[in-house]
Design an enzyme around this catalytic site. Sequence first.
Site, PDB file in Angstrom:
ATOM      1  N   HIS A 196      -6.735  -4.940  10.692  1.00 26.65           N
ATOM      2  CA  HIS A 196      -6.618  -4.750   9.239  1.00 26.65           C
ATOM      3  C   HIS A 196      -5.276  -5.260   8.703  1.00 26.65           C
ATOM      4  O   HIS A 196      -4.280  -5.301   9.425  1.00 26.65           O
ATOM      5  CB  HIS A 196      -6.854  -3.286   8.830  1.00 26.65           C
ATOM      6  CG  HIS A 196      -5.772  -2.324   9.180  1.00 26.65           C
ATOM      7  ND1 HIS A 196      -5.918  -1.322  10.110  1.00 26.65           N
ATOM      8  CD2 HIS A 196      -4.517  -2.179   8.702  1.00 26.65           C
ATOM      9  CE1 HIS A 196      -4.813  -0.610  10.188  1.00 26.65           C
ATOM     10  NE2 HIS A 196      -3.937  -1.109   9.341  1.00 26.65           N
TER      11      HIS A 196
ATOM     12  N   ASP B  35       0.824  -1.212   0.000  1.00 19.65           N
ATOM     13  CA  ASP B  35       0.000   0.000   0.000  1.00 19.65           C
ATOM     14  C   ASP B  35       0.859   1.264   0.000  1.00 19.65           C
ATOM     15  O   ASP B  35       2.083   1.201   0.168  1.00 19.65           O
ATOM     16  CB  ASP B  35      -0.949  -0.004   1.218  1.00 19.65           C
ATOM     17  CG  ASP B  35      -0.252  -0.390   2.525  1.00 19.65           C
ATOM     18  OD1 ASP B  35       0.997  -0.453   2.545  1.00 19.65           O
ATOM     19  OD2 ASP B  35      -0.940  -0.632   3.514  1.00 19.65           O
TER      20      ASP B  35
ATOM     21  N   ASP C 228      -6.887  -2.839  14.776  1.00 15.08           N
ATOM     22  CA  ASP C 228      -8.282  -3.243  14.534  1.00 15.08           C
ATOM     23  C   ASP C 228      -8.366  -4.479  13.622  1.00 15.08           C
ATOM     24  O   ASP C 228      -9.424  -4.815  13.109  1.00 15.08           O
ATOM     25  CB  ASP C 228      -9.087  -2.080  13.917  1.00 15.08           C
ATOM     26  CG  ASP C 228      -8.484  -1.577  12.607  1.00 15.08           C
ATOM     27  OD1 ASP C 228      -7.506  -2.192  12.110  1.00 15.08           O
ATOM     28  OD2 ASP C 228      -8.989  -0.575  12.065  1.00 15.08           O
TER      29      ASP C 228
ATOM     30  N   GLU D 163      -9.420  -1.783   5.909  1.00 11.95           N
ATOM     31  CA  GLU D 163     -10.026  -1.451   7.190  1.00 11.95           C
ATOM     32  C   GLU D 163     -11.291  -2.281   7.410  1.00 11.95           C
ATOM     33  O   GLU D 163     -11.825  -2.871   6.462  1.00 11.95           O
ATOM     34  CB  GLU D 163     -10.381   0.039   7.187  1.00 11.95           C
ATOM     35  CG  GLU D 163      -9.182   0.969   7.055  1.00 11.95           C
ATOM     36  CD  GLU D 163      -8.392   1.121   8.351  1.00 11.95           C
ATOM     37  OE1 GLU D 163      -8.297   0.156   9.137  1.00 11.95           O
ATOM     38  OE2 GLU D 163      -7.849   2.220   8.570  1.00 11.95           O
TER      39      GLU D 163
END
Length: 258
Positions: free
Chosen positions: A138, A67, A136, A143
Amino acid sequence: MEIVICRTKEEASRKAADMVAALVKKNPKCVLGLATGSTPVLMYSELAKDVKAKKISFKNVRSWNLDEYYGLAPTHDQSYRYFMNANFFDRIDIKKANTHVLNGLAKDWRKECAAYEKAIKAAGGIDLQVLGIGSDGHIAFNEPGSSLASRTRLVSLTPQTIKDNARFFAKASDVPRHALSMGVGTICEAKKVVLLAFGANKADAVKAAVEGGMSQFCTASALQAHNDAWFFCDAAAAAKLKLRKFYAWRSETVLASL
Ligand code: GLP
């Protein structure tokens, strides 16, 4: 999924580096998927040591990163291209032209993402994908709420990720709100996956990814359906796993047989 639980992140990074190094030795022309974040830095250092000691060479390796922040130039010191050069590529013998990071300045992000996917395919697919994990759950910048079939695309960062990543920027408002990211579907096509997770603030994410249901709310859980995914955790990140003793015992046997 194989869960390797080590006492320290140093030990886990070395074990993960051994797995990457074994592939590079076996297939010097392999295709790697690479990750940023603070977690893989130690593993990259271990691999750089292996190159210096002439145990392995990345001369013919090609890489695609997961990314990039959307809107950051590759020369920006918080861009993932800059990070990869500083923490890995400049410390090993890889050819820069063989390393690929999404262009955060691409005007037409659809074209950029489609070309990225096409290039990975043309290279024969990713042999081994390195991953970290967000607090979280990811992976890359997928996400909560990202489809488990998602492909490389423009994504939005959650307030939690912006908060987590603010430590690298002067202030939270400097953290880009968008990124270009490989999708969960893209990542799961890698032949082998090596995920690293260190520290107590990853314990809930690791628990959800390994022992929760497969859900787009924790995108790392998609790896439950992958047949060669490895989690290298330190004790703190593995602390909430119900079957942690079993995983530790099992992975020792499996690693010894490789
Ligand atoms: C970012 C990256 C992820 C990385 C995560 C965790 O969100 N896009 O690839 O896994 O941060 O970063 P860290 O390893 O610094 O905790």
